[in-house]
Design an enzyme around this catalytic site. Structure first.
Site, PDB file in Angstrom:
ATOM      1  N   ASN A  10       5.631   8.943 -11.408  1.00 54.38           N
ATOM      2  CA  ASN A  10       4.668   8.308 -12.099  1.00 54.38           C
ATOM      3  C   ASN A  10       3.583   8.981 -12.589  1.00 54.38           C
ATOM      4  O   ASN A  10       2.691   9.507 -11.686  1.00 54.38           O
ATOM      5  CB  ASN A  10       4.060   7.071 -11.462  1.00 54.38           C
ATOM      6  CG  ASN A  10       3.014   6.413 -12.079  1.00 54.38           C
ATOM      7  OD1 ASN A  10       2.713   6.439 -13.258  1.00 54.38           O
ATOM      8  ND2 ASN A  10       2.394   5.606 -11.180  1.00 54.38           N
ATOM      9  N   LYS A  12       1.006   8.838 -14.409  1.00 53.22           N
ATOM     10  CA  LYS A  12      -0.344   8.059 -14.530  1.00 53.22           C
ATOM     11  C   LYS A  12      -0.997   8.486 -15.870  1.00 53.22           C
ATOM     12  O   LYS A  12      -0.256   8.688 -16.715  1.00 53.22           O
ATOM     13  CB  LYS A  12      -1.019   8.289 -13.378  1.00 53.22           C
ATOM     14  CG  LYS A  12      -0.333   8.005 -11.976  1.00 53.22           C
ATOM     15  CD  LYS A  12      -1.174   7.914 -10.808  1.00 53.22           C
ATOM     16  CE  LYS A  12      -0.368   7.525  -9.537  1.00 53.22           C
ATOM     17  NZ  LYS A  12      -1.058   7.182  -8.305  1.00 53.22           N
ATOM     18  N   HIS A  92       1.446  -2.162 -10.492  1.00 49.35           N
ATOM     19  CA  HIS A  92       1.032  -1.017  -9.701  1.00 49.35           C
ATOM     20  C   HIS A  92      -0.507  -1.145  -9.138  1.00 49.35           C
ATOM     21  O   HIS A  92      -1.276  -1.835 -10.065  1.00 49.35           O
ATOM     22  CB  HIS A  92       0.780   0.351 -10.333  1.00 49.35           C
ATOM     23  CG  HIS A  92       0.497   1.636  -9.771  1.00 49.35           C
ATOM     24  ND1 HIS A  92      -0.672   1.970  -9.244  1.00 49.35           N
ATOM     25  CD2 HIS A  92       1.439   2.603  -9.231  1.00 49.35           C
ATOM     26  CE1 HIS A  92      -0.463   3.299  -8.601  1.00 49.35           C
ATOM     27  NE2 HIS A  92       0.795   3.620  -8.672  1.00 49.35           N
ATOM     28  N   GLU A  94      -2.854   0.310  -9.030  1.00 46.89           N
ATOM     29  CA  GLU A  94      -3.981   1.041 -10.038  1.00 46.89           C
ATOM     30  C   GLU A  94      -4.059  -0.151 -10.953  1.00 46.89           C
ATOM     31  O   GLU A  94      -5.463  -0.369 -11.475  1.00 46.89           O
ATOM     32  CB  GLU A  94      -3.884   2.251 -10.378  1.00 46.89           C
ATOM     33  CG  GLU A  94      -4.057   3.344  -9.413  1.00 46.89           C
ATOM     34  CD  GLU A  94      -3.356   4.467  -9.313  1.00 46.89           C
ATOM     35  OE1 GLU A  94      -2.678   4.828 -10.520  1.00 46.89           O
ATOM     36  OE2 GLU A  94      -3.111   5.275  -8.287  1.00 46.89           O
ATOM     37  N   SER A 206       1.659   9.524  -1.535  1.00 49.26           N
ATOM     38  CA  SER A 206       1.751  10.897  -1.089  1.00 49.26           C
ATOM     39  C   SER A 206       3.224  11.408  -0.690  1.00 49.26           C
ATOM     40  O   SER A 206       3.254  12.153   0.479  1.00 49.26           O
ATOM     41  CB  SER A 206       0.779  11.021   0.124  1.00 49.26           C
ATOM     42  OG  SER A 206      -0.672  10.709  -0.271  1.00 49.26           O
TER      43      SER A 206
HETATM   44  P1  13P Z   1       0.782  10.043  -5.048  1.00 50.41           P
HETATM   45  O1  13P Z   1       2.513  10.231  -4.803  1.00 50.41           O
HETATM   46  O2  13P Z   1       0.104  10.618  -5.962  1.00 50.41           O
HETATM   47  O3  13P Z   1       0.156   9.514  -3.747  1.00 50.41           O
HETATM   48  O4  13P Z   1       0.996   8.579  -6.057  1.00 50.41           O
HETATM   49  C1  13P Z   1       1.867   7.411  -5.704  1.00 50.41           C
HETATM   50  C2  13P Z   1       1.940   6.395  -6.562  1.00 50.41           C
HETATM   51  O5  13P Z   1       0.857   5.666  -6.804  1.00 50.41           O
HETATM   52  C3  13P Z   1       3.004   6.564  -7.533  1.00 50.41           C
HETATM   53  O6  13P Z   1       2.863   5.140  -8.307  1.00 50.41           O
END
Ligand code: 13P
Length: 246
Positions: A10, A12, A92, A94, A206
Site C-alpha cells: 500500500n 498510500k 483502511h 487511515e 510495520s
Molecule cells: P506500515 O507497513 O508502514 O506500518 O503500514 C501498514 C499499512 O497501513 C498498510 O496498509
C-alpha cells in the site's frame, strides 16, 4: 482450497511516475514469485502501473459506494477496473480515522467493489487504547461483522488485520497476539461464510524484511499488507521472497 498467499503493498499518498521504476525492479528480481503480489499505488498511478505490472496485480486504495455521480474527488470501483486495477483496499484505518468511515459505509464500498469485479481488501484493527482496555477481540469481531457484506467470498475478498498502533510505528504485536486475532478471524469467517476457511488473511503494521519470515510462520497468516516497506523494491522484494518460502 487453501487461502492464496498474498504480498500486498500500500503506497498510500506516496509516489509519482518515477516511482514506477520500483515495479520494473520487482519484476526483474522476482519473475516467478511463489505467492500473489499486489501493489496499490495512488489513484494517479493506477493506469500507468497496470500497464507495466506484468504478473503483479494493481489495486486502488479506496472506492466510492456509488457507481457514478456527483461525488467530487471520489473514484468509482468501475473506474479503477477501467484503469487496470483488479483489487481495492477498503476501510483502511487511515480512511476510518481521516474520513470517519464507518463499518456500514465500508460494507457498501465492498459491495460496489464486488459488483465491479474487484477483489476487496477489507481492513480491520484495534487502536492502542482498545488493546489496553482488553477490547481487541470484540473490536475485530464487530468490524468483521459490520464491514464484510453478505456476498463476500474467498475469491472476491481478502481481510487485512492492521493494529492501528503498529502502522508506521516500527512496533509490531507479538506472534501470540497476531495468532490470537487471526485465529479469531478465521473462526468468525468460517462461521459466517461457506468458504470462510479459504479467505486470505493478511497481517499489516510495520512489516519489514527483518520480521516477515517470523510473521508468515504464524498460523492463519496468509500474507501481509505492507506500507512503508513496499515503496522500495529492495525492501518489498525480500518480503515477497519470505512469503514465497513460507
Ligand atoms: P506500515 O507497513 O508502514 O506500518 O503500514 C501498514 C499499512 O497501513 C498498510 O496498509
Amino acid at each position: 482450497m487453501a487461502p492464496r498467499k498474498l504480498a500486498a503493498g500500500n503506497w498510500k499518498m506516496n509516489g509519482t511516475l518515477a516511482a514506477l521504476a520500483e515495479i520494473d525492479r520487482l519484476l526483474a528480481d522476482h519473475p516467478q514469485p511463489g505467492c500473489d503480489v499486489l501493489l496499490c499505488p495512488p489513484a494517479t498511478l493506477v493506469h500507468a502501473a497496470a500497464a507495466r505490472a506484468g504478473h503483479i496485480a494493481i489495486g486502488g486504495q479506496d472506492c466510492h459506494a456509488q457507481a457514478s455521480g456527483a461525488h467530487t474527488g471520489d473514484i468509482a470501483a468501475a473506474q479503477l477496473v477501467d484503469a487496470g486495477a483488479s483489487h481495492v483496499i477498503i476501510g483502511h484505518s487511515e480512511r476510518r480515522s481521516d474520513h470517519g468511515e464507518t463499518d456500514i459505509q465500508i460494507a457498501a464500498k465492498a459491495v460496489a467493489a464486488h459488483q465491479a469485479g474487484l477483489v476487496a481488501v477489507i481492513c480491520v484493527g484495534e487502536t492502542e487504547a482498545q488493546r489496553d482496555a482488553g477490547q481487541t477481540l470484540d473490536v475485530i469481531s464487530a468490524q468483521l461483522a459490520g464491514s464484510m457484506p453478505e456476498g463476500a467470498t474467498a475469491a472476491n475478498t481478502v481481510i487485512a488485520y492492521e493494529p492501528v498502533w503498529a502502522i508506521g510505528t516500527g512496533r509490531t504485536p507479538t506472534s501470540d497476539q497476531i495468532a490470537e486475532v487471526h485465529a479469531l478471524m478465521r473462526q468468525r469467517l468460517s462461521d459466517r461464510f461457506a468458504d470462510g476457511g479459504d479467505v486470505a488473511l493478511l497481517y499489516g503494521g510495520s512489516v519489514k524484511p527483518g520480521n516477515a519470515a517470523e510473521i508468515f510462520a504464524i498460523p492463519h497468516v496468509n500474507g501481509a499488507l505492507v506500507g512503508g516497506a513496499s515503496l522500495k523494491a529492495q525492501d518489498f522484494g525480500p518480503i515477497i521472497a519470505a512469503l514465497s518460502a513460507a
